[in-house]
Design an enzyme around this catalytic site. Structure first.
Site, PDB file in Angstrom:
ATOM      1  N   CYS A  47       0.879  -1.174   0.000  1.00  0.00           N
ATOM      2  CA  CYS A  47       0.000   0.000   0.000  1.00  0.00           C
ATOM      3  C   CYS A  47       0.916   1.224   0.000  1.00  0.00           C
ATOM      4  CB  CYS A  47      -0.966  -0.018   1.177  1.00  0.00           C
ATOM      5  SG  CYS A  47      -0.172   0.040   2.815  1.00  0.00           S
ATOM      6  N   PHE A  48       0.473   2.336   0.544  1.00  0.00           N
ATOM      7  CA  PHE A  48       1.306   3.531   0.441  1.00  0.00           C
ATOM      8  C   PHE A  48       2.539   3.461   1.332  1.00  0.00           C
ATOM      9  CE2 PHE A  48       2.367   8.018   1.463  1.00  0.00           C
ATOM     10  CZ  PHE A  48       2.791   8.368   0.197  1.00  0.00           C
TER      11      PHE A  48
END
Length: 364
Positions: free
Chosen positions: A96-97
């Site tokens: 994810c980020f």
């Protein structure tokens, strides 16, 4: 057997490891890695609503809302998509980020479904930082030789034959001039930088020797070359292709008319291809109209329109040579001479016809 999560970012890129990006589509659209697939844990609307709840009531309230929004069939549909991806890419990693809640939630759901899904620690942010740092390091350290020559001499054709070359125009998906736009458009600046960094990472693994890059200005279409690369291209030793005008007219005809016509047909169908190609060429001519001057622009436009009409009637492309020849000789050649004199400092290692230059570079 479970595989460990990883921070070996270099190995991921060098091995072409499949990457599953579980960020929201809006994040993926701003920047991603070549070949990464976006199957988000939360979509753009859900991300927006969860973000508001986080600001208003804190992390746990945001988590609770996420669990409420992504449940039942919605949760199962996303899980099915992840499982299908993993079945096709068993060597993959997810991220994810920042490598935090979203990727760990995805990992946990997959584990419950019996899927070993290791994640990239630090997520997209750490991968992107690694690429930026390695790109800057390699741009400073790798020996570079610039391939130069007038418009239409076929520099890209040489680049494509070399294992030790970085195809900047290919990465930018643009042919490098006002006429260089392509039907599929260009990558985002972030995507361009990521792809460039990965290419340089591969080049750095090769035996010692120069990396060949085509002579470019600071922009390839809308993709901006890193300042360090701009500086290196100005100062690097160069190999120059010299081709007669008519040979360059032929290459330009192939690269800017015949090839793009096939691309437009592939993307938009045969019926729309000619109209879209014609409009693209006329728009490109318009973009340089001020530099051409009013009378020359109008004359070239009329010649181009006549060539397009002939092409539409019979499929023949020969009349395009008229405006191409005038544009090369009267516009691009003087501009090349000026840029070479004012903005290029590197020594010339070799000059010759395209085939001779290719032979020289293959056997250096």
């Amino acid at each position: 057997m479970n595989r460990a999560d990883t921070r070996d970012y270099q190995a991921l890129f060098l091995n072409g490891t499949p990457l599953l990006d579980v960020r929201a589509p809006v994040e993926f659209g701003k920047g991603a890695f070549p070949g990464a697939v976006n199957l988000p844990l939360i979509d753009d609307d859900e991300r927006h609503r969860i973000g508001i709840r986080y600001k208003q009531a804190g992390q746990q309230a945001a988590i609770d809302l996420g669990n409420e929004l992504v449940r039942g069939e919605r949760r199962e549909a996303r899980l099915r998509a992840w499982r299908a991806w993993w079945q096709a890419h068993p060597r993959g990693y997810l991220y994810c980020f920042r490598g935090g809640l979203r990727s760990r939630t995805t990992q946990a759901w997959l584990r419950e479904a019996g899927v070993d899904a290791p994640l990239v620690e630090g997520g997209y942010k750490a991968l992107r930082r690694f690429l930026l740092d390695s790109m800057e390091r390699h741009l400073r350290a790798l020996p570079i030789t610039v391939l130069s020559g007038r418009t239409g001499c076929g520099k890209t054709r040489v680049i494509e034959r070399l294992n030790n070359a970085v195809d900047l125009e290919g990465l930018a998906h643009h042919r490098g001039s006002s006429f260089g736009r392509r039907p599929a458009g260009q990558p985002t600046q972030i995507d361009f930088e990521n792809a460039l960094a990965i290419d340089l990472l591969h080049q750095a693994q090769r035996p010692a020797g120069a990396v060949i890059m085509e002579d470019e200005s600071k922009l390839i279409g809308r993709c901006y070359l890193p300042q360090t690369l701009q500086d290196r291209l100005k100062q690097a030793p160069r190999v120059t292709i010299e081709e007669p005008l008519e040979a360059r007219v032929q290459v330009t005809l192939e690269d800017y008319v015949i090839g793009p016509a096939a691309e437009y047909a592939e993307y938009f169908g045969e019926q729309q291809a000619h109209a879209r190609l014609g409009q693209a060429l006329l728009d490109a001519l318009e973009r340089i109209s001020k530099r051409l001057g009013g009378a020359r622009h109008q004359a070239l436009r009329a010649t181009l329109q006549a060539a397009l009409k002939q092409q539409q009637r019979s499929g023949a492309t020969e009349q395009h040579r008229d405006w191409i020849r005038e544009l090369l000789h009267g516009y691009y050649d003087p501009m090349y001479d000026y840029m070479l004199e004012k903005h290029r400092d590197g020594d010339t290692l070799f000059t010759g016809r395209r085939a001779e230059v290719l032979e020289f570079l293959l056997h250096r």
